[in-house]
Scaffold this active site. Structure first.
Site, mmCIF file in Angstrom:
data_model
loop_
_atom_site.group_PDB
_atom_site.id
_atom_site.type_symbol
_atom_site.label_atom_id
_atom_site.label_comp_id
_atom_site.label_asym_id
_atom_site.label_seq_id
_atom_site.Cartn_x
_atom_site.Cartn_y
_atom_site.Cartn_z
ATOM 1 N N PRO A 2 0.835 -1.215 0.000
ATOM 2 C CA PRO A 2 0.000 0.000 0.000
ATOM 3 C C PRO A 2 0.871 1.268 0.000
ATOM 4 O O PRO A 2 1.807 1.376 0.770
ATOM 5 C CB PRO A 2 -0.779 -0.115 1.314
ATOM 6 C CG PRO A 2 -0.682 -1.550 1.710
ATOM 7 C CD PRO A 2 0.607 -2.052 1.167
ATOM 8 N N GLU A 3 0.541 2.180 -0.888
ATOM 9 C CA GLU A 3 1.238 3.459 -0.949
ATOM 10 C C GLU A 3 0.234 4.557 -0.604
ATOM 11 O O GLU A 3 -0.857 4.271 -0.117
ATOM 12 C CB GLU A 3 1.841 3.656 -2.346
ATOM 13 C CG GLU A 3 2.825 2.531 -2.711
ATOM 14 C CD GLU A 3 3.490 2.735 -4.065
ATOM 15 O OE1 GLU A 3 3.552 3.886 -4.550
ATOM 16 O OE2 GLU A 3 3.936 1.737 -4.641
ATOM 17 N N ARG A 110 1.713 -11.190 6.111
ATOM 18 C CA ARG A 110 3.172 -11.179 6.318
ATOM 19 C C ARG A 110 3.578 -10.559 7.644
ATOM 20 O O ARG A 110 4.756 -10.564 7.985
ATOM 21 C CB ARG A 110 3.860 -10.449 5.154
ATOM 22 C CG ARG A 110 3.470 -10.966 3.796
ATOM 23 C CD ARG A 110 4.498 -11.751 3.010
ATOM 24 N NE ARG A 110 5.885 -11.531 3.280
ATOM 25 C CZ ARG A 110 6.754 -11.051 2.407
ATOM 26 N NH1 ARG A 110 6.352 -10.674 1.220
ATOM 27 N NH2 ARG A 110 8.020 -10.951 2.717
ATOM 28 N N ARG A 153 22.060 16.138 -5.712
ATOM 29 C CA ARG A 153 21.869 14.717 -5.396
ATOM 30 C C ARG A 153 22.404 13.854 -6.531
ATOM 31 O O ARG A 153 21.985 14.015 -7.677
ATOM 32 C CB ARG A 153 20.380 14.387 -5.184
ATOM 33 C CG ARG A 153 19.618 15.252 -4.224
ATOM 34 C CD ARG A 153 20.150 15.248 -2.830
ATOM 35 N NE ARG A 153 20.449 13.915 -2.332
ATOM 36 C CZ ARG A 153 21.093 13.679 -1.192
ATOM 37 N NH1 ARG A 153 21.523 14.668 -0.460
ATOM 38 N NH2 ARG A 153 21.313 12.450 -0.805
#
Ligand SMILES: [Zn+2]
Length: 290
Positions: A2-3, A110, A153
């Site tokens: 799930p995001e 899980r 970055r």
């Protein structure tokens, strides 16, 4: 996993049903859910509490409680919250019964999902601030903000997007979809994005997340909404999990590679590989054919 769109879907469905209700009883059947806290102590702290507000930040699901305490949950890999399922489904880890007779069940095959109790709003803010940056749907997430984040970055842009301390809520699915929409190769160092690409990436992140929310999330690892219904965003994937199939823009075969340790999908034509460090260009297949 799930995001942001999946957790947002849960909050939108659940908030109107549970806000203002109280926890009549709670049983934490798996101590791992709240470790290192003692499950009996967490149960005692939650029993009788009114749920003032249910909200999301990043991928966290947060219940603000009447006493000022808050429960901070994370679904991790396979966590699901079900509202009034038939009985207790397999892999039920936490059972919450509300004072209106309705039932919540935390189901998690899980067992990576977590519930963490904090004593007050200050501790809640401190917990979240330590873990989460602005999310792309925040109005303060401007192109200038994103450019500032990316400046200097060297990490691949895919890893940069997945780092929750730089931007919150975007995981593997939505990162792939956003990079495709922005026509950016996932291995391009984040600091090399130009102004136009930064703006395109910001718009693509927002569009991908909003489309995910509209589709009530994506179901690929067993995610279900609170009524046990699958999301549908997986049917709208442009490149994610579509290796070997044609790019929806140009028809080139979508390929899979590993970026940031995650299976990553892209169109090699729409998202050209960045030039090598020396700036040398490899002859393209088109040029070789003359
Ligand atoms: Zn393409």
């Amino acid at each position: 996993m799930p995001e942001l769109p999946e957790v947002e879907t849960i909050v939108r469905q659940l908030a109107p049903r549970v806000e203002g209700r109280a926890v009549r009883d709670i049983v934490i059947a798996d101590p791992r859910w709240c470790e290192p806290a003692d499950p009996r102590a967490v149960e005692d702290a939650l029993r009788g509490q009114r749920i003032d507000a249910l909200r999301r930040r990043g991928k966290y699901l947060i219940a603000e409680l009447g006493s000022g305490t808050a429960l901070i949950c994370h679904l991790r890999m396979t966590g699901t919250v079900l509202y009034d399922p038939d009985g207790d489904p397999p892999h039920t880890r936490v059972r919450i019964d509300l004072d209106d007779g309705h039932r919540l069940r935390w189901v998690d095959p899980r067992r990576f999902g977590t519930g963490h109790l904090v004593p007050d709003r200050e501790a809640l803010d401190a917990y979240l601030d330590a873990r989460l940056a602005l999310e792309p749907l925040d109005p303060r997430f401007t192109a200038d903000h994103l450019r500032e984040l990316a400046r200097g970055r060297r990490a691949p842009v895919k890893a940069f997007i997945l780092d929750q301390r730089r931007m919150a809520g975007v995981g593997n699915i939505y990162a792939d979809e956003a990079l495709f929409r922005a026509r950016i190769h996932p291995l391009r160092p984040a600091g090399t994005l130009n102004r136009r690409q930064i703006e395109a990436l910001r718009e693509a992140l927002i569009a991908s997340l909003k489309d995910g929310i509209d589709a009530r999330g994506a179901t690929i690892d067993g995610y279900r909404d609170v009524d046990g219904v699958s999301g549908s965003f997986q049917d709208r994937f442009l490149v994610h999990r579509r290796a070997g199939r044609p790019c929806p823009e140009c028809g080139t075969t979508v390929v899979k590679l590993v970026a940031a340790g995650r299976g990553t999908y892209l169109c090699p034509r729409c998202q050209p590989r960045p030039r090598t460090r020396t700036g040398a260009r490899r002859p393209s297949a088109v040029n070789r054919r003359g």
